[in-house]
Write a protein that holds these residues in place. Sequence first.
Motif, PDB file in Angstrom:
ATOM      1  N   PRO A 103      -2.171   8.684  -2.721  1.00  0.00           N
ATOM      2  CA  PRO A 103      -1.138   7.917  -3.434  1.00  0.00           C
ATOM      3  C   PRO A 103      -1.560   6.501  -3.807  1.00  0.00           C
ATOM      4  CG  PRO A 103      -0.575   8.143  -1.112  1.00  0.00           C
ATOM      5  CD  PRO A 103      -1.795   8.986  -1.347  1.00  0.00           C
ATOM      6  N   GLN A 104      -2.607   5.989  -3.172  1.00  0.00           N
ATOM      7  CA  GLN A 104      -3.084   4.649  -3.505  1.00  0.00           C
ATOM      8  C   GLN A 104      -3.803   4.631  -4.856  1.00  0.00           C
ATOM      9  OE1 GLN A 104      -4.311   6.693  -1.204  1.00  0.00           O
ATOM     10  NE2 GLN A 104      -6.477   6.361  -0.814  1.00  0.00           N
ATOM     11  N   TRP A 105      -4.186   5.798  -5.366  1.00  0.00           N
ATOM     12  CA  TRP A 105      -4.915   5.896  -6.623  1.00  0.00           C
ATOM     13  C   TRP A 105      -3.981   6.291  -7.756  1.00  0.00           C
ATOM     14  CZ3 TRP A 105      -9.901   4.568  -7.451  1.00  0.00           C
ATOM     15  CH2 TRP A 105     -10.704   4.391  -6.326  1.00  0.00           C
ATOM     16  N   GLU A 106      -4.223   5.686  -8.915  1.00  0.00           N
ATOM     17  CA  GLU A 106      -3.530   6.076 -10.139  1.00  0.00           C
ATOM     18  C   GLU A 106      -4.591   6.391 -11.188  1.00  0.00           C
ATOM     19  OE1 GLU A 106      -0.553   3.330 -11.454  1.00  0.00           O
ATOM     20  OE2 GLU A 106       0.083   2.904  -9.410  1.00  0.00           O
ATOM     21  N   THR A 107      -4.201   7.127 -12.187  1.00  0.00           N
ATOM     22  CA  THR A 107      -5.134   7.471 -13.253  1.00  0.00           C
ATOM     23  C   THR A 107      -5.761   6.229 -13.868  1.00  0.00           C
ATOM     24  OG1 THR A 107      -3.841   9.456 -13.713  1.00  0.00           O
ATOM     25  CG2 THR A 107      -5.369   8.768 -15.408  1.00  0.00           C
ATOM     26  N   SER A 108      -4.970   5.187 -14.031  1.00  0.00           N
ATOM     27  CA  SER A 108      -5.476   3.955 -14.649  1.00  0.00           C
ATOM     28  C   SER A 108      -6.579   3.299 -13.812  1.00  0.00           C
ATOM     29  CB  SER A 108      -4.335   2.970 -14.879  1.00  0.00           C
ATOM     30  OG  SER A 108      -3.719   2.636 -13.657  1.00  0.00           O
TER      31      SER A 108
END
Length: 161
Positions: A103-108
């Motif tokens: 959850p700490q990662w986003e596509t951006s």
Amino acid sequence: MSTTPTHALLGILDQYQPKRLLCISRGSVPAVTAYVTKHPDCELITTSEAPLPDDLANQRYDLAIVADQLEQLSKREGTELLAGLRNLSVSRMAVLVELAEAPQWETSDFYGLAMQREAHFERDERCLTLFTYDLAEYKTVPDWLNSKYWANPENFDKYWW
């Protein structure tokens, strides 16, 4: 379009034909195993350690594959791993991540590391996303960067000031 992560990774491996392949994963990656079996001249270096040990971090590889790692690392550790690989060790990289488990990662965040979203795979409860980085495709040559737009086009690529 590939239907499974294994097919997608095999496509990447077949496209680039690496001679030195770094695989960073907590388990075996079926595509890597299949590729190395088919190409015995490929030198495979595997590790589950992140950050990379010094003896692995200070080498060059034709391709790096990161799978099943970012879900276990903090965002800072993951960013340092990917940026370090990109800046120092490889010109091409493939990252397979389950964003729901990280959850700490986003596509951006991956776009910020100059990566492209290559594919998205859904099966049962899992959703894997494949991101790739290729230095040769990172930035296209701007339209204006040619002799047509220079004040003295006859001197384009002739003199170095």
